[in-house]
Scaffold this motif. Structure first.
Motif, PDB file in Angstrom:
ATOM      1  N   CYS A 303       6.814   0.995  13.068  1.00 40.25           N
ATOM      2  CA  CYS A 303       7.305   0.462  11.802  1.00 40.25           C
ATOM      3  C   CYS A 303       8.757   0.029  11.935  1.00 40.25           C
ATOM      4  O   CYS A 303       9.637   0.845  12.207  1.00 40.25           O
ATOM      5  N   LYS A 304       8.999  -1.249  11.743  1.00 38.07           N
ATOM      6  CA  LYS A 304      10.366  -1.769  11.815  1.00 38.07           C
ATOM      7  C   LYS A 304      10.786  -2.271  10.428  1.00 38.07           C
ATOM      8  O   LYS A 304       9.968  -2.816   9.692  1.00 38.07           O
ATOM      9  N   ALA A 305      12.070  -2.113  10.108  1.00 28.96           N
ATOM     10  CA  ALA A 305      12.567  -2.490   8.770  1.00 28.96           C
ATOM     11  C   ALA A 305      12.264  -3.947   8.470  1.00 28.96           C
ATOM     12  O   ALA A 305      11.872  -4.302   7.360  1.00 28.96           O
ATOM     13  N   GLU A 306      12.437  -4.791   9.487  1.00 26.74           N
ATOM     14  CA  GLU A 306      12.231  -6.230   9.235  1.00 26.74           C
ATOM     15  C   GLU A 306      10.772  -6.535   8.888  1.00 26.74           C
ATOM     16  O   GLU A 306      10.481  -7.544   8.242  1.00 26.74           O
ATOM     17  N   ASP A 307       9.872  -5.646   9.303  1.00 27.23           N
ATOM     18  CA  ASP A 307       8.457  -5.855   8.954  1.00 27.23           C
ATOM     19  C   ASP A 307       8.172  -5.422   7.519  1.00 27.23           C
ATOM     20  O   ASP A 307       7.312  -5.985   6.844  1.00 27.23           O
ATOM     21  N   LEU A 308       8.884  -4.381   7.059  1.00 31.20           N
ATOM     22  CA  LEU A 308       8.636  -3.856   5.711  1.00 31.20           C
ATOM     23  C   LEU A 308       9.186  -4.792   4.639  1.00 31.20           C
ATOM     24  O   LEU A 308       8.555  -5.026   3.617  1.00 31.20           O
ATOM     25  N   ASN A 309      10.382  -5.326   4.909  1.00 33.60           N
ATOM     26  CA  ASN A 309      11.041  -6.144   3.893  1.00 33.60           C
ATOM     27  C   ASN A 309      10.460  -7.554   3.886  1.00 33.60           C
ATOM     28  O   ASN A 309      10.250  -8.149   4.930  1.00 33.60           O
ATOM     29  N   GLY A 310      10.199  -8.068   2.697  1.00 31.02           N
ATOM     30  CA  GLY A 310       9.678  -9.426   2.577  1.00 31.02           C
ATOM     31  C   GLY A 310       8.282  -9.598   3.159  1.00 31.02           C
ATOM     32  O   GLY A 310       7.883 -10.709   3.492  1.00 31.02           O
ATOM     33  N   ARG A 311       7.542  -8.498   3.272  1.00 32.00           N
ATOM     34  CA  ARG A 311       6.190  -8.609   3.846  1.00 32.00           C
ATOM     35  C   ARG A 311       5.210  -9.148   2.805  1.00 32.00           C
ATOM     36  O   ARG A 311       5.407  -8.970   1.604  1.00 32.00           O
ATOM     37  N   GLU A 312       4.176  -9.789   3.295  1.00 32.50           N
ATOM     38  CA  GLU A 312       3.148 -10.313   2.397  1.00 32.50           C
ATOM     39  C   GLU A 312       2.256  -9.161   1.938  1.00 32.50           C
ATOM     40  O   GLU A 312       1.767  -8.387   2.768  1.00 32.50           O
ATOM     41  N   ILE A 313       2.081  -9.051   0.635  1.00 26.47           N
ATOM     42  CA  ILE A 313       1.331  -7.926   0.072  1.00 26.47           C
ATOM     43  C   ILE A 313      -0.143  -8.292  -0.066  1.00 26.47           C
ATOM     44  O   ILE A 313      -0.475  -9.393  -0.541  1.00 26.47           O
ATOM     45  N   ALA A 314      -1.001  -7.367   0.357  1.00 29.29           N
ATOM     46  CA  ALA A 314      -2.450  -7.587   0.241  1.00 29.29           C
ATOM     47  C   ALA A 314      -2.875  -7.360  -1.208  1.00 29.29           C
ATOM     48  O   ALA A 314      -2.584  -6.307  -1.785  1.00 29.29           O
ATOM     49  N   VAL A 315      -3.517  -8.361  -1.793  1.00 32.19           N
ATOM     50  CA  VAL A 315      -3.948  -8.229  -3.192  1.00 32.19           C
ATOM     51  C   VAL A 315      -5.455  -8.456  -3.306  1.00 32.19           C
ATOM     52  O   VAL A 315      -6.059  -9.131  -2.477  1.00 32.19           O
ATOM     53  N   HIS A 316      -6.021  -7.873  -4.330  1.00 34.04           N
ATOM     54  CA  HIS A 316      -7.452  -8.051  -4.628  1.00 34.04           C
ATOM     55  C   HIS A 316      -7.615  -7.853  -6.138  1.00 34.04           C
ATOM     56  O   HIS A 316      -6.628  -7.631  -6.844  1.00 34.04           O
ATOM     57  N   ASN A 317      -8.843  -7.895  -6.601  1.00 30.86           N
ATOM     58  CA  ASN A 317      -9.045  -7.891  -8.060  1.00 30.86           C
ATOM     59  C   ASN A 317      -8.607  -6.595  -8.743  1.00 30.86           C
ATOM     60  O   ASN A 317      -8.329  -6.596  -9.945  1.00 30.86           O
ATOM     61  N   HIS A 318      -8.529  -5.476  -8.018  1.00 26.49           N
ATOM     62  CA  HIS A 318      -8.059  -4.224  -8.634  1.00 26.49           C
ATOM     63  C   HIS A 318      -6.603  -4.343  -9.079  1.00 26.49           C
ATOM     64  O   HIS A 318      -6.142  -3.593  -9.929  1.00 26.49           O
ATOM     65  N   CYS A 319      -5.866  -5.313  -8.490  1.00 27.61           N
ATOM     66  CA  CYS A 319      -4.442  -5.473  -8.820  1.00 27.61           C
ATOM     67  C   CYS A 319      -4.239  -5.871 -10.283  1.00 27.61           C
ATOM     68  O   CYS A 319      -3.125  -5.713 -10.813  1.00 27.61           O
ATOM     69  N   TYR A 320      -5.276  -6.380 -10.927  1.00 28.14           N
ATOM     70  CA  TYR A 320      -5.171  -6.692 -12.352  1.00 28.14           C
ATOM     71  C   TYR A 320      -4.748  -5.461 -13.163  1.00 28.14           C
ATOM     72  O   TYR A 320      -4.163  -5.597 -14.242  1.00 28.14           O
ATOM     73  N   ALA A 321      -5.071  -4.257 -12.671  1.00 29.60           N
ATOM     74  CA  ALA A 321      -4.709  -3.047 -13.412  1.00 29.60           C
ATOM     75  C   ALA A 321      -3.196  -2.828 -13.414  1.00 29.60           C
ATOM     76  O   ALA A 321      -2.670  -2.121 -14.273  1.00 29.60           O
TER      77      ALA A 321
END
Lengths: 335, 110
Positions: A303-321
């Protein structure tokens, strides 16, 4: 086809089978896709095990006494190292019941030694077990913030969701925490409660339900607390099974979509946190963890800081909650 | 048509705006304003709506305001009491009209 909650694929298939506009399409409509995390991550939420003394009806983790997944001290140490290296300020411990991990106290001691703010999510009842009855004092000593589940201020509503006797047991523990200074005016020991709806409906406005909790718990039991977080129920795990079996899946998802609030998107919790599973894999949130929607980097050991920051977030239909109404996060309403 | 009342019809409510959009928009603007927090809280208004829904026995309104009251943080005890208010007023309204019966009986009797 009935959802198999032991299979993340089956859960995702079920969420895809609902006739709604996908969350990805919704984000594209408001030019918010892909959703990305912020420039700095402030919270590491680690799920230190799925074992729990309760089996609540809404639990997205499917936690319960039969579960065996437990985070090792080695993985905990790697988490702390990453927090130290990347200046992640807050450690948010969840489960299951975190107390049932034998290394729970070790983790808290280590985190406070490196001056991290520690939150532990607690079902309260576990602290009535004689094996864990010393923990309130331990939490107070280490200035741990306690975020306690109490879905409603009445016995009937609470026990219906969490099991017989849970409400009274929770009240006893809340009184103990108050005695130690937790949730008392002028004290730096924070006690926050978590409301969640008793079924397939949205949470009320946080401010209003907080006032109800405050008045009822004080009048009837002399209990005080700092804040109430109104958190929605997520169509994941045991709650997803309930939705499907009760015929509520389609209307509940339609309700979440209808209540989509674009103003919540910039404040959703995944933009400010990283979630770690019991075996060290990384996710954007605890719900993605249960659906095995992994993120980059994949494991705490890489885990590197540059990977955590500004990373693309995985989304799906549960995210509506997370984006319905005032929004929902582990810290309550978003807007 | 198997039944006059179909739960799916609630979602078609907005089709009532198709032939009279101006009236529909005015009604919806008014409707929305009525249910906002004001001198009464949104929850109190949802409980009144639930009670009225039972008094007028509208299945659509009962469905909508059962969910609406729960989503405003009300519990079943409060919702049940609200329905008893509707019941008391409906029952009381019937009973108080008994005075008219008495008036008529008195007028035509010896």
């Amino acid at each position: 086809m009935n959802v198999n909650v032991t299979s993340p694929f089956s859960q995702l298939d079920t969420l895809e089978s609902v006739g709604i506009k996908t969350f990805v399409e919704k984000l594209k409509e408001i030019q918010a896709f892909p959703l990305k995390s912020g420039d700095h991550i402030n919270i590491m939420q680690i799920n230190i095990g799925k074992v729990c003394n309760l089996s609540c009806k809404h639990c997205h983790v499917e936690a319960g006494p039969q579960r065996t997944e437990i985070m090792s001290q080695e993985i905990m140490a790697q988490c702390l190292q990453v927090m130290n290296d990347h200046q992640i300020k807050t450690l948010d411990i969840t489960g299951g019941a975190p107390e049932l991990n034998p290394n729970h106290q070790w983790l808290i001691r280590q985190a406070t030694e490196i001056n991290r703010h520690v939150i532990t999510r607690c079902n309260l009842t576990v602290l009535n077990d004689k094996n864990y009855a010393h923990l309130p004092e331990f939490y107070a000593e280490h200035k741990v913030e306690v975020v306690a589940s109490l879905p409603y201020y009445t016995q009937k509503n609470t026990d219906r969701m969490r099991g017989d006797g849970v409400f009274q047991s929770s009240i006893e523990v809340l009184k103990q925490l108050n005695k130690l200074g937790y949730g008392r005016e002028g004290s730096d020991l924070k006690l926050n409660l978590v409301y969640n709806p008793g079924g397939a409906f949205l949470p009320p406005a946080q401010q209003g339900i907080e006032a109800d909790f405050r008045r009822n718990l004080l009048d009837q039991y002399g209990i005080t607390f700092n804040s109430l977080y109104a958190i929605g129920n997520f169509p994941v795990g045991r709650f997803l099974t309930f939705l499907q079996k009760s015929g509520n899946l389609q209307p509940y998802m339609e309700k979440l979509v209808a209540a989509f609030n674009p103003e919540t998107v910039s404040g959703v919790m995944c933009r400010d946190q990283i979630s770690v599973s019991w075996d060290g894999y990384l996710f954007d949130c605890d719900f993605n963890q249960m659906l095995n929607l992994s993120c980059k980097p994949k494991h705490i050991s890489d885990c590197k800081a540059e990977d955590l920051n500004g990373r693309e977030i995985a989304v799906h239909n549960h995210c509506y909650a997370c984006t319905a109404g005032s929004g929902s996060s582990c810290g309550g309403a978003v807007v | 048509m198997d039944t006059y009342y179909n739960p799916a019809d609630l979602a078609k409510f907005s089709t009532m705006g198709e032939e009279a959009p101006d009236l529909w928009q005015k009604f919806m603007a008014y409707y929305g304003a009525v249910f906002e927090n004001g001198a009464l809280t949104a929850r109190e208004k949802a409980l009144i709506a639930l009670a009225v829904a039972h008094a007028i026995q509208c299945p659509y309104c009962i469905d909508a305001y059962t969910q609406g009251a729960l989503e405003k943080g009300a519990n079943e005890a409060q919702m049940t009491e609200a329905i008893h208010v509707a019941c008391a007023i409906r029952g009381g309204a019937a009973l108080v009209h008994g005075v008219q019966m008495k008036n008529v009986a008195k007028k035509i009797g010896f």
